[in-house]
Every structure is written in structure tokens, then in C-alpha cells.
Design a protein around this motif. Structure first.
Motif, PDB file in Angstrom:
ATOM      1  N   LEU A 145       0.838  -1.198   0.000  1.00 54.91           N
ATOM      2  CA  LEU A 145       0.000   0.000   0.000  1.00 54.91           C
ATOM      3  C   LEU A 145       0.874   1.251   0.000  1.00 54.91           C
ATOM      4  CD1 LEU A 145      -2.702  -1.049   2.614  1.00 54.91           C
ATOM      5  CD2 LEU A 145      -3.057  -0.731   0.159  1.00 54.91           C
ATOM      6  N   PRO A 146       0.488   2.295  -0.719  1.00 57.53           N
ATOM      7  CA  PRO A 146       1.284   3.530  -0.715  1.00 57.53           C
ATOM      8  C   PRO A 146       1.263   4.192   0.659  1.00 57.53           C
ATOM      9  CG  PRO A 146      -0.792   3.850  -1.890  1.00 57.53           C
ATOM     10  CD  PRO A 146      -0.684   2.387  -1.608  1.00 57.53           C
ATOM     11  N   ASP A 147       2.409   4.741   1.077  1.00 57.19           N
ATOM     12  CA  ASP A 147       2.461   5.427   2.366  1.00 57.19           C
ATOM     13  C   ASP A 147       1.975   6.869   2.208  1.00 57.19           C
ATOM     14  OD1 ASP A 147       4.539   6.856   1.194  1.00 57.19           O
ATOM     15  OD2 ASP A 147       6.092   5.606   2.118  1.00 57.19           O
ATOM     16  N   ILE A 186      -4.702 -13.478  -3.469  1.00 56.63           N
ATOM     17  CA  ILE A 186      -6.049 -13.507  -4.059  1.00 56.63           C
ATOM     18  C   ILE A 186      -7.036 -14.110  -3.072  1.00 56.63           C
ATOM     19  CG2 ILE A 186      -7.459 -14.600  -5.847  1.00 56.63           C
ATOM     20  CD1 ILE A 186      -5.036 -14.343  -7.729  1.00 56.63           C
ATOM     21  N   ASP A 187      -6.630 -15.195  -2.421  1.00 52.98           N
ATOM     22  CA  ASP A 187      -7.508 -15.871  -1.468  1.00 52.98           C
ATOM     23  C   ASP A 187      -7.847 -14.966  -0.286  1.00 52.98           C
ATOM     24  OD1 ASP A 187      -8.806 -18.348  -0.395  1.00 52.98           O
ATOM     25  OD2 ASP A 187      -7.291 -18.092   1.161  1.00 52.98           O
ATOM     26  N   VAL A 188      -6.836 -14.311   0.282  1.00 55.76           N
ATOM     27  CA  VAL A 188      -7.067 -13.424   1.426  1.00 55.76           C
ATOM     28  C   VAL A 188      -7.915 -12.223   1.017  1.00 55.76           C
ATOM     29  CG1 VAL A 188      -5.944 -11.878   3.075  1.00 55.76           C
ATOM     30  CG2 VAL A 188      -4.995 -14.146   2.652  1.00 55.76           C
ATOM     31  N   ALA A 189      -7.634 -11.654  -0.151  1.00 53.28           N
ATOM     32  CA  ALA A 189      -8.390 -10.489  -0.612  1.00 53.28           C
ATOM     33  C   ALA A 189      -9.861 -10.824  -0.790  1.00 53.28           C
ATOM     34  CB  ALA A 189      -7.798  -9.972  -1.921  1.00 53.28           C
ATOM     35  N   ALA A 190     -10.147 -12.006  -1.344  1.00 57.19           N
ATOM     36  CA  ALA A 190     -11.535 -12.404  -1.573  1.00 57.19           C
ATOM     37  C   ALA A 190     -12.237 -12.773  -0.271  1.00 57.19           C
ATOM     38  CB  ALA A 190     -11.583 -13.577  -2.550  1.00 57.19           C
ATOM     39  N   ARG A 191     -11.524 -13.464   0.598  1.00 60.78           N
ATOM     40  CA  ARG A 191     -12.139 -13.944   1.844  1.00 60.78           C
ATOM     41  C   ARG A 191     -12.390 -12.821   2.835  1.00 60.78           C
ATOM     42  NH1 ARG A 191      -8.194 -17.230   3.717  1.00 60.78           N
ATOM     43  NH2 ARG A 191      -7.466 -15.620   5.174  1.00 60.78           N
ATOM     44  N   ASP A 192     -11.423 -11.908   2.948  1.00 60.15           N
ATOM     45  CA  ASP A 192     -11.491 -10.881   3.989  1.00 60.15           C
ATOM     46  C   ASP A 192     -11.737  -9.479   3.448  1.00 60.15           C
ATOM     47  OD1 ASP A 192     -10.841 -12.967   5.694  1.00 60.15           O
ATOM     48  OD2 ASP A 192      -8.690 -12.534   5.628  1.00 60.15           O
ATOM     49  N   ASP A 193     -11.951  -9.352   2.130  1.00 56.93           N
ATOM     50  CA  ASP A 193     -12.103  -8.034   1.515  1.00 56.93           C
ATOM     51  C   ASP A 193     -10.946  -7.133   1.937  1.00 56.93           C
ATOM     52  OD1 ASP A 193     -13.231  -6.080  -0.057  1.00 56.93           O
ATOM     53  OD2 ASP A 193     -14.566  -5.337   1.515  1.00 56.93           O
ATOM     54  N   ASP A 194      -9.743  -7.652   1.770  1.00 59.28           N
ATOM     55  CA  ASP A 194      -8.527  -7.038   2.300  1.00 59.28           C
ATOM     56  C   ASP A 194      -7.860  -6.177   1.229  1.00 59.28           C
ATOM     57  OD1 ASP A 194      -5.638  -6.824   2.998  1.00 59.28           O
ATOM     58  OD2 ASP A 194      -6.255  -8.014   4.730  1.00 59.28           O
ATOM     59  N   ALA A 195      -7.812  -4.863   1.455  1.00 57.97           N
ATOM     60  CA  ALA A 195      -7.246  -3.945   0.463  1.00 57.97           C
ATOM     61  C   ALA A 195      -5.749  -4.165   0.282  1.00 57.97           C
ATOM     62  CB  ALA A 195      -7.516  -2.500   0.872  1.00 57.97           C
ATOM     63  N   ALA A 196      -5.035  -4.434   1.378  1.00 55.43           N
ATOM     64  CA  ALA A 196      -3.589  -4.637   1.279  1.00 55.43           C
ATOM     65  C   ALA A 196      -3.277  -5.882   0.454  1.00 55.43           C
ATOM     66  CB  ALA A 196      -2.978  -4.752   2.676  1.00 55.43           C
ATOM     67  N   ALA A 197      -4.034  -6.960   0.675  1.00 54.83           N
ATOM     68  CA  ALA A 197      -3.816  -8.178  -0.109  1.00 54.83           C
ATOM     69  C   ALA A 197      -4.150  -7.938  -1.579  1.00 54.83           C
ATOM     70  CB  ALA A 197      -4.662  -9.320   0.450  1.00 54.83           C
ATOM     71  N   SER A 198      -5.176  -7.136  -1.853  1.00 51.13           N
ATOM     72  CA  SER A 198      -5.509  -6.804  -3.245  1.00 51.13           C
ATOM     73  C   SER A 198      -4.382  -6.018  -3.900  1.00 51.13           C
ATOM     74  CB  SER A 198      -6.808  -5.987  -3.296  1.00 51.13           C
ATOM     75  OG  SER A 198      -7.907  -6.745  -2.840  1.00 51.13           O
ATOM     76  N   ALA A 199      -3.778  -5.099  -3.144  1.00 51.53           N
ATOM     77  CA  ALA A 199      -2.653  -4.330  -3.676  1.00 51.53           C
ATOM     78  C   ALA A 199      -1.473  -5.243  -3.986  1.00 51.53           C
ATOM     79  CB  ALA A 199      -2.245  -3.246  -2.679  1.00 51.53           C
ATOM     80  N   LEU A 200      -1.214  -6.195  -3.087  1.00 53.62           N
ATOM     81  CA  LEU A 200      -0.121  -7.140  -3.313  1.00 53.62           C
ATOM     82  C   LEU A 200      -0.405  -7.999  -4.542  1.00 53.62           C
ATOM     83  CD1 LEU A 200       2.543  -8.364  -2.363  1.00 53.62           C
ATOM     84  CD2 LEU A 200       1.218  -9.918  -0.901  1.00 53.62           C
ATOM     85  N   ASP A 201      -1.646  -8.428  -4.708  1.00 50.97           N
ATOM     86  CA  ASP A 201      -2.044  -9.197  -5.891  1.00 50.97           C
ATOM     87  C   ASP A 201      -1.661  -8.441  -7.166  1.00 50.97           C
ATOM     88  OD1 ASP A 201      -3.395 -10.482  -7.982  1.00 50.97           O
ATOM     89  OD2 ASP A 201      -5.363  -9.781  -7.327  1.00 50.97           O
ATOM     90  N   LEU A 202      -1.985  -7.159  -7.229  1.00 54.66           N
ATOM     91  CA  LEU A 202      -1.693  -6.365  -8.424  1.00 54.66           C
ATOM     92  C   LEU A 202      -0.189  -6.235  -8.658  1.00 54.66           C
ATOM     93  CD1 LEU A 202      -4.362  -3.530  -8.029  1.00 54.66           C
ATOM     94  CD2 LEU A 202      -4.432  -5.487  -9.583  1.00 54.66           C
TER      95      LEU A 202
END
Length: 489
Positions: free
Chosen positions: A88-90, A154-170
């Protein structure tokens, strides 16, 4: 202290930062990693990015990759979390991005000014995780590590609606797209001379039509059968995607004609059709990167050279969301109390035929099944009834319904069925729908026995893919066009 500094390998590194209290090769003996351990892991990341010595960075990166490969759940979860937070951007980056968003060079601005703006943008979007991922991806085993890391993100982002995990996915996906350049992707034909370990691995990964015996595997590699797979050197023999196909005379309308107990065989030099009947992309970390698409196109190009008598390339594909669609719609009709016996007349020869002559208003009406909703749902979930003569009398109505369902694209221009969306997005044509094509339990439970033939015409793929992606336009063959016309009457 001297003894600890003398320890080498993964255990020595993580004992120095206080993460492990016991050997990493005995997962059952690990203590859970605490928030303090995450802080220590954070300091390892800082050392990884601050160390100017190339060999030092590579050593740390290699040992972090090895940590992941040890497959210790607490370690994986915390390594994922630490990387995700760094993706995530600081605050400083957010300010810089805001400034960039409000400034743009004037039309005709000097090239130097535009170049400086580009450099500022690249610095502003580069997160702390970027530098770490650069090192991890370059480490031995780094490509496979990134694939598995993205799958976890991807799994964490989908399961927990986690923005940080989505950023890492990208971030990881962007790296994989660079690392998996087409020049490094290799298409291989699998046959009985392929190493047994690879055949066993592919058989284990086959989930669409599971392989239950060595004889089944042997039959899928017979003279009139073939299998192809894509590989990348960084995946160490793990296939990116693979496909099973059969050489036939004409387009088959049933899975039994390919893998049934009485499946026929055709001399390869007399075959005119290549049927892709099972396609798998077994790496969740490569989702959305188009390897299934590339596999089919590469295989078609290969067959055009090696099998000149083959002129038709077609799939025999499931419609995996169709059963759920029909059953859910019936439930919705029942919930809204719209079904009161009104609907289209049932097919000739079915009990109750001719009793109703009103326009269909519900799923039951469309199907002409004048029974209580719960009874219809039970019948459609019954493996025996679904392959009975009575069910076959409704087959034409199911085919019309499926034709409408698959071609009814949403606001984004996508078919509601994932398999249809995949093939249509590749530029294939929905050529034909086949009732009773898959009579297995899975075929009934997911597709109500339906399967679809998607036609791949090499010279039309780009054009059709463009129309589908930009306009939601579905190319259909004559058989499907007829079903749609009949459904609209």
C-alpha cells in the motif's frame, strides 16, 4: 553468540531475527508468529532493500523464498501480511500521487518535461514492497514463489475483503507478466514417452474429468488422442495450463463419444476435427493472465502443421453455472408466488400435456413443467431422472433456455457462464448446444447434462474477440441461432 553467527541457512537467519525458536523443518514444533515477529520480519525487509552488496541481498531473498517453500502456515501468513502492508502507498506517496494528479504537461510540452513527469510518477507509485518483490522474484525458485504468493493474496483479498492483499495481488501480477514473457513459454505435447513423474502430476491436477486409473491415462494418450501443456522454466516442471483433445470425424455431441466405455476411434490420418474436451489452468496464482487462451491458440497452430487433415477445431465444454441458474430462478419464482400453474404446455407425451395455453411467466412455465417447484428442483437434481426418457422430452426447452442464458451478456458485455465467457473472450463461436452430453453426476449437478461446442476458427478469432469484449456481441452458429429464434417466438 559465536555459535549463533556460525549457523547457516534458513534456521540461522531466522534465529538471528528471532522468528524461529525451533527448526523450520519441523512445522509441528513451531510457535505461532507474534506481532513482534512481524516487526522483526519488517527489519529483514529493510536489510534486504538497504544492503548495497548484491550477494547479501540475494542471500536474504533466497532464504525468504525458502521459508515460503517450507510451507509452514504461520510463517506464510505473516510473510504475506508483511508484504501486503508494504504494497500500500504510504502517506508521502499519497501526497505525491495527489500532486501528480493535478498537474499535467501542456500540449506540445518539451520531451524533457514529459520525461520528468513520467519519472516522478514511477517513483510515486513504487511501494516498499516493490523493491522486496524484485529481489524475491530474482531468487532461485522466485517465479514459483511469486505464483504461490499471488494465489495466497487472491484468497485473502476475496475472503477478507482485504485492500492490502488486493494491492499485493496487483504488484505480483505485474511482475509475473514481465517474468513470464512469451519467449520463455514452451508448448509441449505429452505422450507415453513423457517422464512418468510429469504425467502423474498432470493426472493429479486434472479436476474437470478426473483420471482414476493408469488405463484411463493410457487411453487419453492413445494414437487418436493428445495432450498439450504450457511450461515456464521458473516453474520447475509445473504446468501453467494443459488440454486434452481427441481427433474425430465430425463434431461430437457427447462426452461418451470421447471417454465413454464404447468411445470410437478414428485413424488420425482420416480425422478432420480436433476436439478440446478438457482444459485446465491449475495455478490459481496465474488467474487472469490468459494462459488458457494462449494454450488453445498455440495448440491449434501446432496442429495446423502436424495434422494437415484436421480443419475444424472445437471444444466440448460444460455449462457449469446452468443448473444453479435454473434452480435459483425456480426458487425466485416460488418466493414471489408467481407460479400458479400458468405456463407453456408441456411437451407432447408428457403428463399434463395440453392443459395450459398461456404465455410463460416463470422458469417452470418456460420449461412447461406443471409440477410444484420443490418437486421440479428435486427431479433436476436426480441423476437417474435427468437421463430418463421423460427428461429427454424436455431437452429442446432446456436447449432454448441455455441458448438465451449464454448469450444474455451483462452490462460489462460478459456471458454469465465462466466457461462461455472464457471461450467467447478468446474469439470462439458458440456453435452448438448438446442435450444429454454429460450424464455423469457432475454433469447433472452443474450443467443439467448440457455441453457446448465452441468453434475456434483461427482466421476469425481476433475479430470475434474484439466484438465480444467491446460490444458484448456473441457469435453463434446456425444451430444456436435457430434455438434463439424459436425461443423468441
Amino acid at each position: 553468540m559465536n555459535a549463533r553467527r556460525g549457523r547457516s541457512g534458513l534456521q540461522g537467519v531466522f534465529e538471528r531475527i528471532g522468528v524461529w525458536s525451533r527448526s523450520p523443518r519441523n512445522p509441528a514444533e513451531h510457535h505461532e508468529l507474534s506481532s513482534r515477529d512481524l516487526g522483526r520480519l519488517d527489519r529483514v525487509f529493510k536489510r534486504l532493500t538497504d544492503t548495497t552488496e548484491l550477494s547479501g541481498r540475494r542471500r536474504l531473498a533466497a532464504e525468504l523464498v525458502t521459508l515460503w517453500a517450507e510451507d509452514v502456515p504461520p510463517a506464510r501468513a505473516n510473510l504475506l501480511r508483511a508484504l501486503a502492508e508494504g504494497a500500500l502507498p504510504d502517506d508521502a506517496q499519497r501526497v505525491a500521487l495527489g500532486v501528480l494528479g493535478s498537474s499535467s504537461p501542456e500540449v506540445g510540452a518539451p520531451a524533457r518535461q514529459r520525461l520528468e513527469l513520467l519519472a516522478d510518477a514511477q517513483r510515486a507509485v513504487r511501494t516498499r514492497a516493490d523493491a522486496i518483490l524484485d529481489e524475491l522474484g530474482a531468487a532461485p525458485g522466485g517465479v514459483r514463489f511469486l505464483v504461490e504468493l499471488r494465489a495466497a493474496a487472491i484468497d485473502v483479498a476475496a475472503r477478507d475483503d482485504d485492500a492490502a492483499a488486493s494491492a499485493l495481488d496487483l504488484l505480483v501480477q505485474a511482475r509475473l507478466q514481465v517474468l513470464m514473457t512469451p519467449a520463455l513459454i514452451e508448448l509441449r505435447r505429452l505422450d507415453w514417452d513423457t517422464p512418468a513423474s510429469l504425467l502423474q502430476r498432470v493426472a493429479a491436477l486434472e479436476k474437470v474429468h478426473p483420471i482414476e486409473s493408469i488405463d484411463q491415462l493410457r487411453s487419453r494418450l492413445a494414437d487418436d488422442r493428445a495432450a498439450f501443456a504450457l511450461f515456464h522454466p521458473g516453474m520447475h516442471g509445473e504446468p501453467l495450463a494443459f488440454v486434452w483433445l481427441a481427433f474425430t470425424k465430425g463434431i461430437p455431441d457427447s462426452l461418451d463419444r470421447i471417454i465413454g466405455p464404447h468411445a470410437g476411434t478414428v485413424p488420425v490420418d482420416r480425422a478432420d476435427t480436433a476436439v478440446f474436451w478438457s482444459i485446465s489452468s491449475p495455478q490459481p496464482g496465474l488467474a487472469g493472465m490468459g494462459f488458457g487462451n494462449e494454450l488453445i491458440k498455440a495448440t491449434v497452430n501446432e496442429l495446423r502443421t502436424t495434422h494437415p487433415t484436421v480443419s475444424t477445431y472445437v471444444t466440448l465444454s460444460p455449462v457449469p453455472s446452468f443448473a444453479q441458474h435454473v434452480l435459483a430462478t425456480i426458487s425466485g419464482d416460488e418466493d414471489h408466488e408467481e407460479f400458479s400453474g400458468a405456463g407453456a404446455a408441456p411437451p407432447e407425451g408428457v403428463a399434463g400435456a395440453g392443459a395450459i395455453d398461456q404465455p410463460p411467466r416463470t422458469m417452470l412455465g418456460t420449461l412447461g413443467m406443471n409440477r410444484p417447484a420443490d418437486e421440479v428442483q428435486r427431479l433436476l437434481s436426480d441423476d437417474i431422472w435427468m437421463v430418463s426418457d421423460e427428461a429427454a422430452r424436455y431437452g429442446g426447452r432446456f436447449l432454448k433456455l441455455a441458448a438465451e442464458y449464454l448469450t444474455d451478456t451483462d452490462a460489462g458485455g460478459r456471458s454469465p457462464d465462466p466457461v462461455a465467457n472464457f471461450h467467447l473472450g478468446n474469439g470462439a463461436q458458440l456453435a452448438r448446444l448438446c442435450w444429454g452430453a454429460n450424464r455423469t453426476h457432475d454433469g447433472v449437478a452443474r450443467s443439467l447434462t448440457l455441453m457446448a461446442n465452441y468453434l475456434y476458427e483461427p482466421d476469425r478469432l481476433s475479430e470475434r474477440a474484439g466484438h465480444y469484449r467491446t460490444e458484448g456481441q456473441v457469435s453463434v452458429g446456425d444451430d444456436v441461432a435457430r434455438l434463439l429464434d424459436e425461443a423468441s417466438d
